[in-house]
Design a protein around this motif. Sequence first.
Motif, PDB file in Angstrom:
ATOM      1  N   ARG A 245     -20.336   6.864  -4.459  1.00 11.95           N
ATOM      2  CA  ARG A 245     -20.917   8.106  -4.980  1.00 11.95           C
ATOM      3  C   ARG A 245     -19.980   9.293  -4.790  1.00 11.95           C
ATOM      4  NH1 ARG A 245     -25.800   6.156  -2.627  1.00 11.95           N
ATOM      5  NH2 ARG A 245     -25.614   7.460  -0.783  1.00 11.95           N
ATOM      6  N   ASP A 246     -19.194   9.269  -3.731  1.00 16.13           N
ATOM      7  CA  ASP A 246     -18.345  10.406  -3.385  1.00 16.13           C
ATOM      8  C   ASP A 246     -17.303  10.643  -4.472  1.00 16.13           C
ATOM      9  OD1 ASP A 246     -17.216  12.489  -1.982  1.00 16.13           O
ATOM     10  OD2 ASP A 246     -15.991  11.200  -0.708  1.00 16.13           O
ATOM     11  N   GLY A 247     -17.502  11.702  -5.248  1.00 18.36           N
ATOM     12  CA  GLY A 247     -16.560  12.046  -6.306  1.00 18.36           C
ATOM     13  C   GLY A 247     -16.695  11.243  -7.573  1.00 18.36           C
ATOM     14  N   HIS A 248     -17.693  10.362  -7.657  1.00 16.06           N
ATOM     15  CA  HIS A 248     -17.860   9.542  -8.864  1.00 16.06           C
ATOM     16  C   HIS A 248     -18.311  10.424 -10.031  1.00 16.06           C
ATOM     17  CE1 HIS A 248     -19.106   6.350 -11.579  1.00 16.06           C
ATOM     18  NE2 HIS A 248     -18.584   5.464 -10.758  1.00 16.06           N
ATOM     19  N   PRO A 249     -17.729  10.221 -11.220  1.00 13.30           N
ATOM     20  CA  PRO A 249     -18.122  11.045 -12.377  1.00 13.30           C
ATOM     21  C   PRO A 249     -19.614  10.988 -12.683  1.00 13.30           C
ATOM     22  CG  PRO A 249     -16.117   9.813 -12.863  1.00 13.30           C
ATOM     23  CD  PRO A 249     -16.607   9.319 -11.546  1.00 13.30           C
ATOM     24  N   GLY A 252     -21.690  13.825 -11.325  1.00 12.86           N
ATOM     25  CA  GLY A 252     -21.342  15.184 -11.688  1.00 12.86           C
ATOM     26  C   GLY A 252     -22.516  16.063 -12.079  1.00 12.86           C
TER      27      GLY A 252
END
Length: 326
Positions: A245-249, A252
């Motif tokens: 999940r960390d930074g996953h598009p 957004g």
Amino acid sequence: MQTTELGRTGEQVSKLSLGAMLMGTRTDEQTAFRMLDRYLDSGGSFVDTADCYAWWPAPGNTGGESETVLGRWLAARGNRDRVFLSTKGSAWVSDPDRYRGRPERPDYAGAGADTLRKALDDSLTRLGTDHVDLYYVHVDDRATPLEETLAALTGLVQAGKVRHIGWSNVRTWRLERILGLCDRHGWQAPVALQQQHSYLRPAPGARYLSIVDDEQLDHLRANPSVSLVAYSPILKGIYDDPAKRDGHPAMGDYAGPDAEARLARLTTMAGDLGVTPNQLVLAWLLHQTDPAPITLVGPRTPDQLDTALGALDIKLTDEQRTLLDG
């Protein structure tokens, strides 16, 4: 496998729909056949594809691969009458190499009358059938008058090539305009709205073009003739893996305190139930009644399909649903 009515058509379709987007590309044909067989054996009937699936996975992919594999499977099994088959037009990309791996929006074919007629004929050829049960405008085309698109779609229904129509990736005000025009002119009205919808709620300021928001849910409650088909319900599997999940598009449009609270509640309950968070999200969607969505999963592997089918066995109590909703 439970079924639900598609709009107010009287047509019963499985509440868990199988997306074939990656079949023929990232999922090879033999594996795709196994997955399709498994889905039908589980009681499923609703299979979803599109003419543009899938041009983006690798050089040499052009679109049409998914429909081609489905056509071969239908021919090999002789089971067309057991499948509620949907496909989509308007998002064909003529020059995939120009956009592969790039963030900009492709130059889609659009929803002009001639474009849709040719796109559907090409899809029917690849699928090896004389009709589809549901045909979507895949990406809303504001450059083409709605009157042109709707008249063309009605003609496709009258020709027997399409049984029902739907729309995807569209804002609520456009959907209302579409329904109004259909009512005024007696054109074939959409009975399905395919949008991104999941357990996380879009964050304030998110781009809502393809994501169901509160206004669209309210619109669907007031217009039960249109069924919500929820795509990307597990947001590319991010619920199971905090590191993913960390930074996953996919996060957004959802990230924020509300998402954090929901993820915490979901993870705790999944642990208590002995299921995965992804499965619990699917079960939560399958329990929704107002509106009651059709949940569209797009597994790449047989294991992913089995995980999704496992959600059918999760029965949530009213108390558990209240905890998740709250």
